[in-house]
Motif scaffolding. Structure first.
Motif, PDB file in Angstrom:
ATOM      1  N   TYR A   1       0.831  -1.211   0.000  1.00 29.05           N
ATOM      2  CA  TYR A   1       0.000   0.000   0.000  1.00 29.05           C
ATOM      3  C   TYR A   1       0.867   1.263   0.000  1.00 29.05           C
ATOM      4  O   TYR A   1       0.611   2.211  -0.759  1.00 29.05           O
ATOM      5  CB  TYR A   1      -0.914  -0.009   1.218  1.00 29.05           C
ATOM      6  CG  TYR A   1      -1.658   1.282   1.436  1.00 29.05           C
ATOM      7  CD1 TYR A   1      -2.748   1.623   0.641  1.00 29.05           C
ATOM      8  CD2 TYR A   1      -1.264   2.168   2.440  1.00 29.05           C
ATOM      9  CE1 TYR A   1      -3.423   2.819   0.833  1.00 29.05           C
ATOM     10  CE2 TYR A   1      -1.938   3.362   2.642  1.00 29.05           C
ATOM     11  CZ  TYR A   1      -3.016   3.683   1.835  1.00 29.05           C
ATOM     12  OH  TYR A   1      -3.677   4.869   2.032  1.00 29.05           O
TER      13      TYR A   1
ATOM     14  N   THR B   1       0.814   4.113  -2.974  1.00 27.94           N
ATOM     15  CA  THR B   1       0.485   5.512  -2.671  1.00 27.94           C
ATOM     16  C   THR B   1       1.712   6.404  -2.765  1.00 27.94           C
ATOM     17  O   THR B   1       1.612   7.561  -3.182  1.00 27.94           O
ATOM     18  CB  THR B   1      -0.149   5.634  -1.272  1.00 27.94           C
ATOM     19  OG1 THR B   1       0.726   5.029  -0.289  1.00 27.94           O
ATOM     20  CG2 THR B   1      -1.491   4.933  -1.228  1.00 27.94           C
TER      21      THR B   1
ATOM     22  N   HIS C   1       1.038   1.777   9.896  1.00 28.77           N
ATOM     23  CA  HIS C   1       0.608   0.637   9.073  1.00 28.77           C
ATOM     24  C   HIS C   1       1.323  -0.661   9.471  1.00 28.77           C
ATOM     25  O   HIS C   1       0.875  -1.744   9.081  1.00 28.77           O
ATOM     26  CB  HIS C   1       0.866   0.926   7.593  1.00 28.77           C
ATOM     27  CG  HIS C   1      -0.020   1.989   7.026  1.00 28.77           C
ATOM     28  ND1 HIS C   1      -1.341   1.758   6.701  1.00 28.77           N
ATOM     29  CD2 HIS C   1       0.217   3.299   6.743  1.00 28.77           C
ATOM     30  CE1 HIS C   1      -1.875   2.877   6.231  1.00 28.77           C
ATOM     31  NE2 HIS C   1      -0.958   3.820   6.244  1.00 28.77           N
TER      32      HIS C   1
ATOM     33  N   ILE D   1      -8.102  -5.856   2.797  1.00 29.64           N
ATOM     34  CA  ILE D   1      -8.261  -4.454   3.218  1.00 29.64           C
ATOM     35  C   ILE D   1      -7.275  -3.557   2.481  1.00 29.64           C
ATOM     36  O   ILE D   1      -7.640  -2.509   1.928  1.00 29.64           O
ATOM     37  CB  ILE D   1      -8.093  -4.313   4.746  1.00 29.64           C
ATOM     38  CG1 ILE D   1      -9.287  -4.931   5.475  1.00 29.64           C
ATOM     39  CG2 ILE D   1      -7.929  -2.847   5.134  1.00 29.64           C
ATOM     40  CD1 ILE D   1      -9.125  -4.982   6.980  1.00 29.64           C
ATOM     41  N   TYR D   2      -6.015  -3.984   2.445  1.00 27.50           N
ATOM     42  CA  TYR D   2      -4.999  -3.136   1.817  1.00 27.50           C
ATOM     43  C   TYR D   2      -5.126  -3.115   0.298  1.00 27.50           C
ATOM     44  O   TYR D   2      -4.802  -2.103  -0.340  1.00 27.50           O
ATOM     45  CB  TYR D   2      -3.595  -3.567   2.248  1.00 27.50           C
ATOM     46  CG  TYR D   2      -3.175  -2.904   3.536  1.00 27.50           C
ATOM     47  CD1 TYR D   2      -2.809  -1.571   3.552  1.00 27.50           C
ATOM     48  CD2 TYR D   2      -3.163  -3.598   4.739  1.00 27.50           C
ATOM     49  CE1 TYR D   2      -2.432  -0.937   4.729  1.00 27.50           C
ATOM     50  CE2 TYR D   2      -2.801  -2.983   5.920  1.00 27.50           C
ATOM     51  CZ  TYR D   2      -2.437  -1.648   5.908  1.00 27.50           C
ATOM     52  OH  TYR D   2      -2.069  -1.026   7.072  1.00 27.50           O
TER      53      TYR D   2
ATOM     54  N   ALA E   1      -8.013  -3.188  -1.231  1.00 28.44           N
ATOM     55  CA  ALA E   1      -9.115  -2.241  -1.430  1.00 28.44           C
ATOM     56  C   ALA E   1      -8.626  -0.801  -1.273  1.00 28.44           C
ATOM     57  O   ALA E   1      -8.997   0.086  -2.052  1.00 28.44           O
ATOM     58  CB  ALA E   1     -10.241  -2.536  -0.437  1.00 28.44           C
ATOM     59  N   LEU E   2      -7.758  -0.562  -0.296  1.00 27.88           N
ATOM     60  CA  LEU E   2      -7.209   0.782  -0.090  1.00 27.88           C
ATOM     61  C   LEU E   2      -6.354   1.207  -1.277  1.00 27.88           C
ATOM     62  O   LEU E   2      -6.378   2.377  -1.688  1.00 27.88           O
ATOM     63  CB  LEU E   2      -6.380   0.820   1.203  1.00 27.88           C
ATOM     64  CG  LEU E   2      -7.160   0.722   2.513  1.00 27.88           C
ATOM     65  CD1 LEU E   2      -6.200   0.620   3.697  1.00 27.88           C
ATOM     66  CD2 LEU E   2      -8.085   1.928   2.682  1.00 27.88           C
ATOM     67  N   CYS E   3      -5.598   0.258  -1.831  1.00 28.00           N
ATOM     68  CA  CYS E   3      -4.762   0.562  -2.999  1.00 28.00           C
ATOM     69  C   CYS E   3      -5.616   0.948  -4.201  1.00 28.00           C
ATOM     70  O   CYS E   3      -5.335   1.936  -4.886  1.00 28.00           O
ATOM     71  CB  CYS E   3      -3.884  -0.639  -3.352  1.00 28.00           C
ATOM     72  SG  CYS E   3      -2.523  -0.935  -2.209  1.00 28.00           S
ATOM     73  N   TRP E   4      -6.659   0.163  -4.456  1.00 27.03           N
ATOM     74  CA  TRP E   4      -7.533   0.470  -5.593  1.00 27.03           C
ATOM     75  C   TRP E   4      -8.259   1.801  -5.396  1.00 27.03           C
ATOM     76  O   TRP E   4      -8.423   2.578  -6.336  1.00 27.03           O
ATOM     77  CB  TRP E   4      -8.550  -0.664  -5.800  1.00 27.03           C
ATOM     78  CG  TRP E   4      -7.986  -1.796  -6.584  1.00 27.03           C
ATOM     79  CD1 TRP E   4      -7.653  -3.039  -6.133  1.00 27.03           C
ATOM     80  CD2 TRP E   4      -7.669  -1.791  -7.980  1.00 27.03           C
ATOM     81  NE1 TRP E   4      -7.149  -3.814  -7.145  1.00 27.03           N
ATOM     82  CE2 TRP E   4      -7.159  -3.072  -8.302  1.00 27.03           C
ATOM     83  CE3 TRP E   4      -7.777  -0.840  -8.998  1.00 27.03           C
ATOM     84  CZ2 TRP E   4      -6.745  -3.410  -9.596  1.00 27.03           C
ATOM     85  CZ3 TRP E   4      -7.369  -1.171 -10.281  1.00 27.03           C
ATOM     86  CH2 TRP E   4      -6.865  -2.449 -10.568  1.00 27.03           C
ATOM     87  N   HIS E   5      -8.670   2.063  -4.164  1.00 28.32           N
ATOM     88  CA  HIS E   5      -9.340   3.339  -3.873  1.00 28.32           C
ATOM     89  C   HIS E   5      -8.388   4.502  -4.133  1.00 28.32           C
ATOM     90  O   HIS E   5      -8.763   5.505  -4.765  1.00 28.32           O
ATOM     91  CB  HIS E   5      -9.804   3.356  -2.413  1.00 28.32           C
ATOM     92  CG  HIS E   5     -10.404   4.672  -2.005  1.00 28.32           C
ATOM     93  ND1 HIS E   5      -9.655   5.674  -1.390  1.00 28.32           N
ATOM     94  CD2 HIS E   5     -11.659   5.175  -2.138  1.00 28.32           C
ATOM     95  CE1 HIS E   5     -10.434   6.709  -1.153  1.00 28.32           C
ATOM     96  NE2 HIS E   5     -11.645   6.441  -1.599  1.00 28.32           N
ATOM     97  N   ALA E   6      -7.139   4.367  -3.675  1.00 25.35           N
ATOM     98  CA  ALA E   6      -6.162   5.445  -3.847  1.00 25.35           C
ATOM     99  C   ALA E   6      -5.837   5.686  -5.313  1.00 25.35           C
ATOM    100  O   ALA E   6      -5.787   6.831  -5.773  1.00 25.35           O
ATOM    101  CB  ALA E   6      -4.892   5.114  -3.066  1.00 25.35           C
TER     102      ALA E   6
ATOM    103  N   LYS F   1      -8.920   7.069  -7.295  1.00 19.21           N
ATOM    104  CA  LYS F   1      -9.125   8.473  -6.915  1.00 19.21           C
ATOM    105  C   LYS F   1      -8.097   9.360  -7.610  1.00 19.21           C
ATOM    106  O   LYS F   1      -8.418  10.446  -8.114  1.00 19.21           O
ATOM    107  CB  LYS F   1      -9.009   8.613  -5.393  1.00 19.21           C
ATOM    108  CG  LYS F   1      -9.239  10.019  -4.879  1.00 19.21           C
ATOM    109  CD  LYS F   1      -9.125  10.052  -3.361  1.00 19.21           C
ATOM    110  CE  LYS F   1      -9.310  11.473  -2.836  1.00 19.21           C
ATOM    111  NZ  LYS F   1      -9.148  11.519  -1.351  1.00 19.21           N
TER     112      LYS F   1
END
Length: 392
Positions: A61, A65, A81, A140-141, A143-148, A151
């Motif tokens: 992640y 990012t 993290h 979870i991570y 999903a956070l990567c794809w969201h970042a 976006k």
């Protein structure tokens, strides 16, 4: 090892990616030790590798990012993290009074079904810490990567020919596939569907072969990210002939064309009072100097405007009219000043170009042109004159 010791590229990113590969290597090593019959070594490898497994999702992640936001160092907030990895260390420590672990049972379960079905006690916490905690953390991570990244893609115009973003999309897609594929056995078991190991292995091999073919077809996608011991740019920068007949040959090789400055669209009208302009200018300088944003090679004016929460055209107006420079020259001035502070400390260890890269310059061409513009001389001539005028 190549990423860990590479002197070029973003050191933060290189270390995070190296850690990811090392984590994967230890997982494969554990499987090889189990299958080869060296059961006595399983306990040591398993306990040493467990914290790495729990740190790997965070590293991935932070790599993703860090890449899209051009970050060059870990912050204190980033370290949060790694709390799951710290908990994993506590889990594997052989605490006094802890019930002795049955390594024969652990080895047998790992050999038969892998980590997702490890129901034997394997540390301080209950077994689900391993067989449920790791998959949940990975999901979870991811999903956070794809969201970042989605976006970022929505906020910025990303070209299909952008090698850097092609690389990070490629890496995220591959990681997502293998992480989700690793959950297939668990899903099949919950649905009481028999798992055919041969089919599962063949499917993974086919995907790996497809990835290999893609990599052979487009090897340039890895340049500067996975393969970092190369020149910063794919193409050699063009060299201009010196207009001075007496120019030194070394100077001629350093006079390189400056990277183009992206032109903005039609100017917007700016209605700012003198007090607002002064306050914004102070805030802009304060953020740039305290947070050293100029060390980010890909820094754009939109990044600065977003950081201080003002419109881009306001930010541009203040830099151009109040500070008195265009954005590119202004941040390059900070980079040159940082370079001059670092040069006496690092010149005996690394090259001028390496120090320039650490100072935030994306390419050698940009550095040499910015230095000439700021100091009126090329670096070699400048430092030669400095040494001549220095204390003898």
């Amino acid at each position: 090892m190549h990423l860990f010791f590479a002197k070029k590229g973003n050191k933060r990113q290189n270390l995070l990616l190296a850690f990811l590969f090392f984590s994967r290597f230890t997982q494969i090593s554990t499987s090889l030790v189990i299958k080869s019959g060296y059961e006595s070594a399983v306990s040591a490898i398993f306990q040493a590798a467990t914290p790495l497994y729990f740190a790997a999702p965070a590293c991935f992640y932070l790599y993703i990012t860090g890449f899209i936001h051009n970050r060059i160092r870990l912050t204190k907030l980033d370290l949060l993290h790694f709390i799951p990895a710290l908990i994993a260390i506590i889990h594997v420590i052989p605490w006094p009074g802890l019930k002795a672990l049955d390594w024969n049972l652990i080895t047998a379960q790992l050999h038969q079904n892998g980590y997702l079905f490890l129901t034997a006690d394997n540390g301080l916490f209950p077994p689900y810490f391993q067989y449920a905690g790791r998959p949940i953390l990975n999901i979870i991570y991811l999903a956070l990567c794809w969201h970042a990244i989605l976006k970022f893609k929505m906020k910025n115009q990303v070209s299909h020919d952008d090698r850097g973003h092609n690389w990070v999309f490629f890496l995220l897609k591959v990681a997502t596939f293998f992480q989700l594929a690793g959950l297939i056995p668990l899903i099949l078991k919950s649905l009481n569907i028999p798992l055919y190991h041969s089919f599962f292995i063949i499917s993974n091999c086919i995907v790996l072969l497809a990835i290999l073919i893609y990599a052979l077809h487009r090897p340039s996608i890895f340049y500067g990210y996975l393969l970092v011991a190369i020149d910063w740019d794919k193409k050699e920068p063009p060299i201009k002939e010196s207009s001075r007949a007496t120019a030194d040959p070394d100077q001629v090789s350093e006079i390189i064309s400056e990277e183009p400055i992206i032109k903005t669209s039609a100017k917007k009208k700016v209605n700012l009072s003198a007090e607002q302009t002064s306050n914004y200018a102070m805030l802009i300088r304060d953020v740039m100097e305290k947070e050293q944003l100029y060390l980010q090679p890909g820094l754009q004016i939109i990044d600065l405007a977003t950081r201080i929460n003002i419109p881009v055209h306001h930010c541009s107006h203040i830099i151009n009219n109040h500070i008195g420079k265009n954005f590119r020259d202004w941040i390059n001035g900070y980079r040159i000043a940082y370079f001059l502070r670092q040069y006496p400390l690092q010149s005996d260890k690394i090259t001028i170009e390496a120090i320039a890269q650490k100072s935030g310059f994306k390419s050698q061409a940009t550095f040499y042109n910015a230095f000439k513009k700021e100091k009126g001389l090329m670096p070699t001539v400048y430092f030669s004159q400095e040494s001549d005028t220095g204390p003898g």
